[in-house]
Design an enzyme around this catalytic site. Sequence first.
Site, PDB file in Angstrom:
ATOM      1  CD  GLU A 256      -4.365 -10.197  -6.089  1.00 28.80           C
ATOM      2  OE1 GLU A 256      -5.369 -10.861  -5.736  1.00 28.80           O
ATOM      3  OE2 GLU A 256      -4.229  -9.758  -7.243  1.00 28.80           O
TER       4      GLU A 256
ATOM      5  CG  HIS B 256      -4.580   0.388 -12.203  1.00 28.62           C
ATOM      6  ND1 HIS B 256      -5.896   0.108 -11.911  1.00 28.62           N
ATOM      7  CD2 HIS B 256      -4.123  -0.690 -12.882  1.00 28.62           C
ATOM      8  CE1 HIS B 256      -6.222  -1.069 -12.410  1.00 28.62           C
ATOM      9  NE2 HIS B 256      -5.160  -1.583 -12.997  1.00 28.62           N
TER      10      HIS B 256
END
Lengths: 326, 339
Positions: A60, A129
Site C-alpha cells: 500500500e 473491513h
Amino acid sequence: MAEITLVEAVRAALAHALEEDPAVVILGEDVGTDGGVFRATEGLWQRFGSARVRDTPLSEAAIAGVAVGLAAQGFRPVAEIQFQGFIHPALDQLANHAARLRNRTRGRLGCPMVLRAPFGAGVHAPEHHSESIEAIFAHIPGLKLVIPSSPARAYGLLLAAIRDPDPVVFFEPTRIYRAGREEVALDGASLPLGRAFTLRAGGDLTLVSWGAAVREALAAAEALSGEGIEVEVIDLATLRPWDAEAVLGSVRRTGRCVILHEAPRTGGFGAEVAARIAEEALDSLLAPIRRVTAPDIVPPLLRLEHLYLPQVDDVIAAAREVMQWR
Amino acid sequence: MPEPAAAAEDNRPYIIRAYGPDALRGALLRMFLIRNFEEAAEASYMRGLVHGTMHLSIGQEAVAVGACLGLTESDKITSTHRGHGHCIAKGADVGRMFAEFFGKETGYCRGRGGSMHIADPAKGNLGANGIVGGGLPIAVGSALSAKRLGTGAVTVCFFGDGANNEGAFHEALNMAAIWKLPVVFLCENNRYGMSTSTERSTAVPRVALRAAAYAMPGVTVDGNDISAVAEAVDAATARGRAGEGPSLVECLTYRWRGHSKSDRNRYRSREEIEAWMARDPIPRFAALLVAHGIMSEDEVRAAEAEAERVIEAGLEFARAGPDPSVADLTRDVYTTEAP
C-alpha cells in the site's frame, strides 16, 4: 441512461475516464485480471490492457507513492486500496507527499491523483473491513475528500475527482455498493466537488449526513414527515473542502440541526460541522445541535453490528428530541 | 552521458576513460561547490540566518557528483533529507538554494520548502524529502512514467542506509523489479542512521545484498571514489535504459558532521571521524585529474576559488531576496484557493 448500482457507476466512471484521457491509469491490488474485490474495475483490464489497469503487489505504501510519482510526471493515476482498513501504510505518502507537493514546490509540481477505497460497516465483515476513518483525511490540508451516497453522485463525483488537479481521496460505502439502482446518464458529465446536495427540502430541521448513512437520513425524514416534522436532508458528499454555506444557510432557516454519521463520535467530522454552526449560526439555533453516530468503539462483528451502526430510529429519536426545544 | 568506452588496453580509471576534460573539470567544481555550500550553510545557521535544523553532506560529495555525472536533464532524481549535494550535482543554482534556506521568496520553493524539500523539476530533481524512505516509491512512479512514455529517462533514487530498513524500501524495490523499471536505487551508506550504526540496525552486512531478494544487481563501491561511483551508476543507468530493470548501488561513505544540528556525536569516536576525514573525496579526485593531465594544480586551486566566489555570490543573492508575501500564505494548498 442506464439503471445501475453504485459500484457499476464507479466502474462506468473509471471506464469513461480511461477512454477520454490517456493519462489516466488504474493501479491497485487485484484491480486487473480479477476486476477488484468488489468488481469495481471488472472488465477494464481486458478493455484497456495491463499498462493502464495494473495489478500491484500487496504494497500500500508503494501504491500510493507510485501514484505520487506518476502524478508528478503528468499522469492521472487512480489507485485503489482494497479496504479502508488497509490504507494506513499509504497515509504516509498521502499526507506527507501527495498533499504537499504543490505547496512545497509552489505549484511547479502538481499531484492530480485519486485514491479510492471501499469503506464502512453493514457488510458483516470484521473490523478492518468495516470502519469509517474519513475524519483523518479531512484533517489534511492539500487533500480533497469525497464520499458518494448514490450511483449518480458516485459517477459524477468520481469523474470530477479524476479530472481535478489536486489529490482526491474517494471513499465508497460498501453497504450501498449494490443496495439500489438509479437511472444515471453515462454521458461523462461530472458533478462539482465541494458542493453539498440537498436531497429533501424541509423547514423544521436540518439533517446533515454523507455516505451510506444518507439512506437512514432519508428514511428518517420520510417517517418524521408523517409526524408533521419536515426535515431538510443535506448530503455533504465532499468533506474537504466542505460546503459549509449550504449547511449554515439551511440551519439559519430551520434553527435545528442533527448530524448523522457512521463513524465513531469523538473527533468525527460531525464535530467540525457542529463547530462551524456554533461559530457562525449560533444566533439561529432554537435547540442544541445533536450528533447521531457510532459509539467510540471498534466496529463489532455481525451480531452486534446493528448496535454500532446508527439506525433510522436513532435519527428519529434525535429529531424528536431536538423538536422539543422551544 | 559517458563517452564510448575506450580501447580495452586503456587501464586509466573509469571516469578518465569515460568522460571528457570539460565534464571532469565540471565534476570537480561541483564537488567544491557542495563542500563550500555546506560550510556556508552551517555558518549561516550559526549566525541565525537559517532556523530549525539541517543535514550536511560534507564528506559525501563524490556520491552525489559521481551518480549525477552521466545523467541528462531529462533524467530524474529523488533526494533525501541530506540532499543539498544531490541538488547541486543535478544542476541547481546555489543562490536559489540559499534563498530557500533563508525562507526567501527567491528560493526554489519560494521559501516554503526549506533545506529538506528543495525541488528543481526543470533540472529533473523531483525533490528532497524529510521522510526517510519517502522518495523510494515516488522514484518508482517516476520510472514507471518514463517507461510508459518511452522517454528513455532513468530515475536515480538517493536514499541513506537508514531507509533500507523502512517498509517503503522493500515495497519499492520489489515493484521496480517486477515491472523492470529504469530506476537506480542509490544507497549512500554513511554508516549511521542518526546515532544507530548499520551493524546495529541492519541484518545484512551490506545493503547491496538486499538486491538479491528483488532479483536485481546489487554492488557496493567506495563512495569516496568518484570514479567507482560513476562506473557503477553508469552501468546501472545503461541497464535501466536498455529495459533490463532496476539496480541497487551502495556507496560506502561518511558524513563528517553530525546527523543534524542537534547531534552530539556520542555514538562515534574522534579517531573514526578523523580516519574518514583523511579519506576526503575531493583532494583524491583532484589528484587523479592532475595525475592524468586533465588539470594542473593551479587549475585545481582556481576551481576551488571559483566555487568560493559562486557561493559568496549565492549568499549575497539569498540575503537580498524579499520575504514571502503574507498574501500568498494560503495559496497552493490547492490549485484553486480553498474558500
